[in-house]
Design a protein around this motif. Sequence first.
Motif, PDB file in Angstrom:
ATOM      1  N   SER A  42       0.839  -1.206   0.000  1.00 40.39           N
ATOM      2  CA  SER A  42       0.000   0.000   0.000  1.00 40.39           C
ATOM      3  C   SER A  42       0.873   1.255   0.000  1.00 40.39           C
ATOM      4  CB  SER A  42      -0.931  -0.015   1.206  1.00 40.39           C
ATOM      5  OG  SER A  42      -0.190  -0.264   2.377  1.00 40.39           O
ATOM      6  N   ASP A  45      -0.793   6.606   3.795  1.00 46.32           N
ATOM      7  CA  ASP A  45      -2.105   7.277   3.798  1.00 46.32           C
ATOM      8  C   ASP A  45      -2.015   8.750   3.398  1.00 46.32           C
ATOM      9  OD1 ASP A  45      -3.339   4.986   4.497  1.00 46.32           O
ATOM     10  OD2 ASP A  45      -3.472   5.444   6.654  1.00 46.32           O
ATOM     11  N   GLU A  46      -0.997   9.406   3.888  1.00 50.47           N
ATOM     12  CA  GLU A  46      -0.856  10.835   3.567  1.00 50.47           C
ATOM     13  C   GLU A  46      -0.751  11.073   2.074  1.00 50.47           C
ATOM     14  OE1 GLU A  46       1.913  12.067   6.964  1.00 50.47           O
ATOM     15  OE2 GLU A  46       2.016  13.703   5.504  1.00 50.47           O
ATOM     16  N   TRP A  47      -0.025  10.201   1.414  1.00 50.83           N
ATOM     17  CA  TRP A  47       0.126  10.320  -0.039  1.00 50.83           C
ATOM     18  C   TRP A  47      -1.210  10.093  -0.733  1.00 50.83           C
ATOM     19  CZ3 TRP A  47       5.149   7.425  -1.917  1.00 50.83           C
ATOM     20  CH2 TRP A  47       6.258   8.013  -1.293  1.00 50.83           C
ATOM     21  N   ARG A  48      -1.968   9.108  -0.201  1.00 53.26           N
ATOM     22  CA  ARG A  48      -3.226   8.772  -0.870  1.00 53.26           C
ATOM     23  C   ARG A  48      -4.223   9.912  -0.738  1.00 53.26           C
ATOM     24  NH1 ARG A  48      -5.073   4.046   1.878  1.00 53.26           N
ATOM     25  NH2 ARG A  48      -6.896   4.200   0.538  1.00 53.26           N
ATOM     26  N   ARG A  49      -4.172  10.601   0.397  1.00 49.59           N
ATOM     27  CA  ARG A  49      -5.050  11.772   0.562  1.00 49.59           C
ATOM     28  C   ARG A  49      -4.636  12.881  -0.393  1.00 49.59           C
ATOM     29  NH1 ARG A  49      -5.320  10.162   5.963  1.00 49.59           N
ATOM     30  NH2 ARG A  49      -3.417  11.257   6.516  1.00 49.59           N
ATOM     31  N   LYS A  50      -3.343  13.067  -0.505  1.00 45.12           N
ATOM     32  CA  LYS A  50      -2.806  14.160  -1.322  1.00 45.12           C
ATOM     33  C   LYS A  50      -2.933  13.862  -2.821  1.00 45.12           C
ATOM     34  CE  LYS A  50       1.355  17.029  -1.004  1.00 45.12           C
ATOM     35  NZ  LYS A  50       2.701  17.067  -0.419  1.00 45.12           N
ATOM     36  N   TYR A  51      -2.747  12.590  -3.181  1.00 40.29           N
ATOM     37  CA  TYR A  51      -2.773  12.190  -4.605  1.00 40.29           C
ATOM     38  C   TYR A  51      -3.748  11.028  -4.785  1.00 40.29           C
ATOM     39  CZ  TYR A  51       1.760  14.489  -4.092  1.00 40.29           C
ATOM     40  OH  TYR A  51       2.766  15.365  -3.774  1.00 40.29           O
ATOM     41  N   PRO A  52      -5.061  11.344  -4.863  1.00 41.81           N
ATOM     42  CA  PRO A  52      -6.056  10.255  -4.929  1.00 41.81           C
ATOM     43  C   PRO A  52      -5.803   9.298  -6.094  1.00 41.81           C
ATOM     44  CG  PRO A  52      -7.117  12.392  -4.659  1.00 41.81           C
ATOM     45  CD  PRO A  52      -5.677  12.679  -4.888  1.00 41.81           C
ATOM     46  N   VAL A  53      -5.095   9.772  -7.106  1.00 41.32           N
ATOM     47  CA  VAL A  53      -4.825   8.907  -8.260  1.00 41.32           C
ATOM     48  C   VAL A  53      -4.059   7.644  -7.843  1.00 41.32           C
ATOM     49  CG1 VAL A  53      -2.659  10.052  -8.906  1.00 41.32           C
ATOM     50  CG2 VAL A  53      -4.020   8.910 -10.668  1.00 41.32           C
ATOM     51  N   ASP A  55      -4.762   5.627  -5.686  1.00 46.34           N
ATOM     52  CA  ASP A  55      -5.677   4.507  -5.453  1.00 46.34           C
ATOM     53  C   ASP A  55      -5.838   3.630  -6.692  1.00 46.34           C
ATOM     54  OD1 ASP A  55      -6.107   4.957  -2.817  1.00 46.34           O
ATOM     55  OD2 ASP A  55      -7.860   6.242  -3.125  1.00 46.34           O
ATOM     56  N   GLN A  56      -5.571   4.215  -7.852  1.00 44.45           N
ATOM     57  CA  GLN A  56      -5.691   3.446  -9.096  1.00 44.45           C
ATOM     58  C   GLN A  56      -4.393   2.693  -9.420  1.00 44.45           C
ATOM     59  OE1 GLN A  56      -8.499   4.795 -11.252  1.00 44.45           O
ATOM     60  NE2 GLN A  56      -9.013   6.044  -9.473  1.00 44.45           N
TER      61      GLN A  56
END
Length: 219
Positions: A42, A45-53, A55-56
């Motif tokens: 994975s 989390d901080e990155w996923r919030r900042k860069y929702p892309v 998740d793809q």
Amino acid sequence: MWFDKWCSIGPIEQIVSRRDRYDFRLKDDMVVAEYRQLYGDSWPDEWRRKYPVLDQIKVPELKNNHDAMWNRLNIQERLLIWNPGASYNCHLCDIEVDSVQHLFFKCDYSKQVWGKLKEKLLFRGLSNELHVIMEMMAIYPYKKQIWSILTRLVIDASVYFVWQERNKRCFQGVKRNSEELITIVQDYIKVKLLTLKVKDSKAVREVEQKWGVNLMKRM
Ligand SMILES: [Zn+2]
């Protein structure tokens, strides 16, 4: 890890800035195996919030166990990430200072594990030092013959379980002695051997006898 094109969107470096990586102390020349050691499959989390892309995008896969093993051995810096500025005794032998070098090349505990497992390979007179065999195997191209498969399996499993034991002791306080670990590694290798489909040969029968298994035969 950051500069290869793993997905259709482009290298991860084009999404996550150098600054972000720096904040997480993820160095520029990090390889996939190193990343996965720290974060698994994975993204932080901080990155996923900042860069929702993100998740793809899947965290890249390791190419194979053998690559993973070699990569793992090149990660001495990781010890510094875990234990900044501190030096501890090896968690396995408690004699020398903990380092990847020591763990795989010098530690008596790993030597006992490897010493026992190497007897079950098809070579005679192998070195007691795992790294000598690893260097030897790194030169050989991957072959589908039983000796090659078995040797790689034993090396990969020895490295993996010694590393796991070190981490278990370090982070969970769980201890298994070298005899127990040898049994675990052997059981793991037996299970792996049972999934192979091989052509009957003298070498195959030797493996069956050494490991006490019956391999599936190809007609
Ligand atoms: Zn040691």
